[in-house]
Design a protein around this motif. Structure first.
Motif, mmCIF file in Angstrom:
data_model
loop_
_atom_site.group_PDB
_atom_site.id
_atom_site.type_symbol
_atom_site.label_atom_id
_atom_site.label_comp_id
_atom_site.label_asym_id
_atom_site.label_seq_id
_atom_site.Cartn_x
_atom_site.Cartn_y
_atom_site.Cartn_z
ATOM 1 N N LEU A 1 -34.262 90.231 45.183
ATOM 2 C CA LEU A 1 -34.612 88.827 45.351
ATOM 3 C C LEU A 1 -36.103 88.695 45.651
ATOM 4 C CD1 LEU A 1 -31.473 88.916 45.966
ATOM 5 C CD2 LEU A 1 -31.885 86.824 47.249
ATOM 6 N N ALA B 1 -29.234 82.788 56.780
ATOM 7 C CA ALA B 1 -29.413 81.920 55.621
ATOM 8 C C ALA B 1 -28.140 81.897 54.790
ATOM 9 C CB ALA B 1 -30.576 82.414 54.766
ATOM 10 N N PHE B 2 -27.810 80.714 54.307
ATOM 11 C CA PHE B 2 -26.645 80.531 53.449
ATOM 12 C C PHE B 2 -27.143 80.264 52.035
ATOM 13 C CE2 PHE B 2 -23.277 80.269 56.620
ATOM 14 C CZ PHE B 2 -24.004 80.072 57.774
ATOM 15 N N PHE B 3 -26.582 80.978 51.086
ATOM 16 C CA PHE B 3 -27.061 80.916 49.708
ATOM 17 C C PHE B 3 -26.165 80.081 48.817
ATOM 18 C CE2 PHE B 3 -30.651 83.781 49.207
ATOM 19 C CZ PHE B 3 -30.649 84.421 50.432
ATOM 20 N N GLY B 4 -26.790 79.440 47.824
ATOM 21 C CA GLY B 4 -26.050 78.788 46.766
ATOM 22 C C GLY B 4 -25.677 79.787 45.686
ATOM 23 N N GLN B 5 -25.002 79.278 44.669
ATOM 24 C CA GLN B 5 -24.538 80.145 43.572
ATOM 25 C C GLN B 5 -25.656 80.498 42.607
ATOM 26 O OE1 GLN B 5 -21.594 81.572 43.076
ATOM 27 N NE2 GLN B 5 -19.899 80.158 43.299
ATOM 28 N N TYR C 1 -35.590 81.589 45.930
ATOM 29 C CA TYR C 1 -35.803 82.968 45.509
ATOM 30 C C TYR C 1 -35.542 83.073 44.004
ATOM 31 C CZ TYR C 1 -35.850 84.548 50.346
ATOM 32 O OH TYR C 1 -36.189 84.739 51.654
ATOM 33 N N HIS D 1 -21.543 84.095 45.162
ATOM 34 C CA HIS D 1 -22.865 83.967 45.760
ATOM 35 C C HIS D 1 -23.053 84.996 46.869
ATOM 36 C CE1 HIS D 1 -20.197 81.523 48.288
ATOM 37 N NE2 HIS D 1 -21.024 81.802 49.269
ATOM 38 N N LEU D 2 -24.268 85.154 47.284
ATOM 39 C CA LEU D 2 -24.591 86.069 48.372
ATOM 40 C C LEU D 2 -23.902 85.622 49.662
ATOM 41 C CD1 LEU D 2 -28.382 86.588 47.797
ATOM 42 C CD2 LEU D 2 -26.762 88.442 48.146
ATOM 43 N N PHE E 1 -27.391 93.960 49.650
ATOM 44 C CA PHE E 1 -28.817 93.735 49.872
ATOM 45 C C PHE E 1 -29.135 93.810 51.363
ATOM 46 C CE2 PHE E 1 -30.194 92.365 45.694
ATOM 47 C CZ PHE E 1 -29.035 91.873 45.116
ATOM 48 N N PHE F 1 -36.147 90.748 50.958
ATOM 49 C CA PHE F 1 -34.984 91.513 50.530
ATOM 50 C C PHE F 1 -35.374 92.835 49.894
ATOM 51 C CE2 PHE F 1 -31.272 88.772 50.976
ATOM 52 C CZ PHE F 1 -31.872 87.554 51.275
ATOM 53 N N GLY F 2 -34.481 93.790 50.019
ATOM 54 C CA GLY F 2 -34.583 95.015 49.252
ATOM 55 C C GLY F 2 -34.103 94.771 47.838
ATOM 56 N N TYR G 1 -26.528 91.559 53.233
ATOM 57 C CA TYR G 1 -25.813 90.572 52.448
ATOM 58 C C TYR G 1 -25.058 91.305 51.338
ATOM 59 C CZ TYR G 1 -28.066 86.393 54.385
ATOM 60 O OH TYR G 1 -28.480 85.371 55.208
ATOM 61 N N GLN H 1 -34.255 85.967 41.088
ATOM 62 C CA GLN H 1 -33.638 87.285 40.895
ATOM 63 C C GLN H 1 -33.625 87.592 39.413
ATOM 64 O OE1 GLN H 1 -29.551 87.666 42.227
ATOM 65 N NE2 GLN H 1 -29.780 89.858 42.559
ATOM 66 N N TYR I 1 -35.110 77.725 51.342
ATOM 67 C CA TYR I 1 -35.815 78.815 50.660
ATOM 68 C C TYR I 1 -35.433 78.821 49.184
ATOM 69 C CZ TYR I 1 -35.550 80.532 55.517
ATOM 70 O OH TYR I 1 -35.595 80.649 56.888
ATOM 71 N N TYR J 1 -37.311 85.438 54.557
ATOM 72 C CA TYR J 1 -36.471 86.610 54.387
ATOM 73 C C TYR J 1 -37.086 87.478 53.290
ATOM 74 C CZ TYR J 1 -32.862 84.100 56.963
ATOM 75 O OH TYR J 1 -32.166 83.421 57.920
#
Lengths: 113, 114
Positions: free
Chosen positions: A43, A102-106, A35, B43-44, B90, B104-105, B36, A37, A33, B102
């Protein structure tokens, strides 16, 4: 890899230039995914990949935005003719097809000047 | 259309105070729900998730959330916050048909005063 890796971490570009943002997902994760921000906002979904295909591109804000994924691995988000409103943090996330976490990057912080 | 609404944008608490962050969603089907957290400069990270079963889910660092289907809510709670809980939180839903994206708010910035 140990986690989702994004590069570069920061990018400053001049208005009108093209940029490429890279995402290396966790090995074996078939879902990927992107996103966006913006400062002070939530997001914003851009695009979703399942394998190398993108069944949902509905979040791409304009035809200046495109993304591809190869080898069910690395993904590249390309923004052509960047505008100041493109300034944001671009986040990539990955997950297993049957694992809904889901795992997010920086993220990549893009600044268009 | 699917959406997630977080009512509190900024929350300031003193250490040891109790926390409740509101989250409401709009989606016609079965949902997976998440909270999250994003600590400053990090990071998240996943705090907790709800798929099915017991509507009260427990996550890391003493956080819990309750899924109330009739209210379309998934509020986050912690009985006693610490300074280290200062972060942005979030709420998110994952659609379970179609493209599984997904949503998100807008996030809640929590500041805990020592």
């Amino acid at each position: 890899g140990a986690g989702v890796s994004q590069s570069p971490s920061n990018k400053v570009t001049e208005k009108g230039k093209d940029v490429e943002l890279r995402c290396d997902p966790i090995s074996g994760h078939t879902a990927l995914y992107w996103y966006r921000q913006r400062l002070g906002q939530g997001l914003e979904f851009l695009i979703y990949f399942q394998g190398n295909s993108a069944p949902d591109k509905s979040g791409l804000p304009s035809d200046r935005f495109s993304a591809e994924r190869t080898g069910e691995s690395v993904s590249t988000l390309t923004i052509q003719r960047t505008q100041q409103e493109d300034s944001a943090v671009y986040l990539c996330a990955s997950s297993l097809i049957d694992n809904t976490e889901a795992f997010f990057g920086q993220g990549t912080r893009l600044t268009v000047v | 259309a699917q959406s997630v609404s977080q009512h509190n944008h900024h929350v300031i608490l003193s250490e040891a105070a109790s926390l409740e962050l509101g989250c409401n969603y709009s989606y016609g089907g079965t949902v997976n729900l998440f909270w999250y957290v994003q600590y400053p400069g990090q990071h998240l990270q996943l705090l907790l998730k709800y798929f099915s079963g017991d509507p009260l889910v427990k996550g890391i660092k003493g956080f819990e959330a309750e899924f109330i289907k009739s209210k379309f809510s998934f509020n986050l709670r912690k009985p006693s916050v610490q300074w280290s809980d200062t972060a942005e939180y979030f709420c998110a839903l994952r659609t379970t048909s179609g493209t599984y994206k997904y949503i998100f708010g807008t996030g809640t910035r929590l500041k805990v005063l020592a």
